[in-house]
Design an enzyme around this catalytic site. Sequence first.
Site, PDB file in Angstrom:
ATOM      1  N   GLU A   1       0.840  -1.208   0.000  1.00 53.37           N
ATOM      2  CA  GLU A   1       0.000   0.000   0.000  1.00 53.37           C
ATOM      3  C   GLU A   1       0.865   1.244   0.000  1.00 53.37           C
ATOM      4  O   GLU A   1       0.500   2.266  -0.580  1.00 53.37           O
ATOM      5  CB  GLU A   1      -0.944   0.003   1.207  1.00 53.37           C
ATOM      6  CG  GLU A   1      -2.086  -1.000   1.124  1.00 53.37           C
ATOM      7  CD  GLU A   1      -3.131  -0.649   0.078  1.00 53.37           C
ATOM      8  OE1 GLU A   1      -2.749  -0.360  -1.065  1.00 53.37           O
ATOM      9  OE2 GLU A   1      -4.326  -0.681   0.403  1.00 53.37           O
TER      10      GLU A   1
ATOM     11  N   THR B   1      -6.676   9.310  -5.327  1.00 52.88           N
ATOM     12  CA  THR B   1      -6.712   9.201  -3.868  1.00 52.88           C
ATOM     13  C   THR B   1      -6.118  10.447  -3.220  1.00 52.88           C
ATOM     14  O   THR B   1      -6.628  10.957  -2.221  1.00 52.88           O
ATOM     15  CB  THR B   1      -5.935   7.945  -3.413  1.00 52.88           C
ATOM     16  OG1 THR B   1      -6.514   6.814  -4.063  1.00 52.88           O
ATOM     17  CG2 THR B   1      -6.019   7.744  -1.918  1.00 52.88           C
TER      18      THR B   1
END
Lengths: 311, 311
Positions: free
Chosen positions: A129, A181
Amino acid sequence: MNNSITILSPGTVANMVCGFDVLGFALYDPCDEMELRLLPERRVVIQPDPVYQLPTEPEKNVAGAALLALLDAVEGPVGFDLTIRKHIKPGSGIGSSAASAAGAVVAANHLLGNRFSNEELVQFAMFGEKVASGVKHADNIAPCIYGGITLIRSIHPLDIVALPAPDLHVSIVHPQIEVRTADARAILKQNILLKDAIKQWGNIAGLVAGILQNDLALIGRSLQDHIIEPVRSILIPGFDELKQRCLAAGALGGGISGSGPSVFMLSATETTAQQVAAEMAAVFTRLGIDFHTYVTRINQQGVILKSENPT
Amino acid sequence: MNNSITILSPGTVANMVCGFDVLGFALYDPCDEMELRLLPERRVVIQPDPVYQLPTEPEKNVAGAALLALLDAVEGPVGFDLTIRKHIKPGSGIGSSAASAAGAVVAANHLLGNRFSNEELVQFAMFGEKVASGVKHADNIAPCIYGGITLIRSIHPLDIVALPAPDLHVSIVHPQIEVRTADARAILKQNILLKDAIKQWGNIAGLVAGILQNDLALIGRSLQDHIIEPVRSILIPGFDELKQRCLAAGALGGGISGSGPSVFMLSATETTAQQVAAEMAAVFTRLGIDFHTYVTRINQQGVILKSENPT
């Protein structure tokens, strides 16, 4: 000993309405399919994806970075060769990078005789991530590995609470627009009103109680977000109409999946979930935006073992 | 038909650490003892309290205001005569006004054949809280009436969720200093950091999961308050030392009860709860502040019927 394994690694919904940054759940559809093969030497090989232009250098690839982190905790002449057939579109908001990172380490753990705990696997996958978004967050990875609904009570130290989930049906629409994001995070206010925060923690408390007591009406009443959704929903065309039509069609509630642009809704029955998906389709058809819908259920298992292939 | 009833109305802990304004629980000790008698005419009589100088005009008395609200929903020639023997000191932070208001309407409901639901009784009793503090809050009244631990998910509309509570032991210290609810509210910041709020709703989600899954370790890890306690605890001399010593003595966790000055701690066993109370006593003895301690349990019943007296 098996030297190759094929798994299905599921999409996940993070930021579950009032559970921003802490609650997420896994899906049965879409899933990435991944084949991992043991190598007799310390290296990680990422095979190129036929559809998406993803990096194949292991340290720049989310699955590769996760495997390298796991390999750091293993001794001896061992490595991995990974082939991913990606079905979860990157940037869709349903945990594409988490599926790659989590699926890779769960598969590796199987081939190594399940020596690591789920929590350790989450720690490894968080390195993936970090490659994807710059942040080692766990709210997609945890439900991908544990299945069901997971609470990240705390990130430092990591404290994951698996919540036995009711068998709810999920409708998801992925409108083909780009919401980065980083942008979705940048528009959030760093300061919020105490009175809004009180509503939010009343709702997350109600949501957890509804989940654990299988009280679908309470789940529905609690699926309200007074803080994030009012800000982020402006990035998703038609959001207010979409939500209103889904609730009118019988959805318990829902909201933005992850940081968007996908939107999810929970329903008690598959029939309702199908009707909700039809409303989703109608809204984006009218807006002239390409989209894809999924009708699925909360995935209680997480990563699913498809086949093990002996040497 | 009975025309008189005696009940015990319990003290309550509101603002349960990370559950500011939404979570509270009931105690077995202290309790107010109240005798309510039916009158054959529409009026409410409040007998003077022998110890505390409380108003006896019904509309200025918290129990009286609650009874008047209930009487508004009843037809016919009926009224109430109430005697309260108060054991919960006003201003202690353990729900003194809520015990008066909630006890009165639960007693009245018994004498009227239990025609009202618990939620209706909470609505009536909130008129008493309005007399006491100017605000119709329910976070002490709800656990007083429902027993156990209650969540006020929402106040408009009122949504009370009763959470089956583990059989935890409670230590409470009431230092004899004055913290006015209005002051305790005034020093709170109206704006808070999103990142602190995220920690708080992670913790309340963990606390509810711990309560419902009887996971005492999770309850302990979740009993953290990053928002209210750092501000309000400055009103309570010795708070940081007190908390540290209680945790070292084995308490699961705890914090300020209501808006203070009382402090509560939860423990798994009575032995630990006694040791925690001894630490509490030691801190305030050293500081030269008068105090009272209680060692009790979470009260699963709420208001307790002591005796019914036929005509």
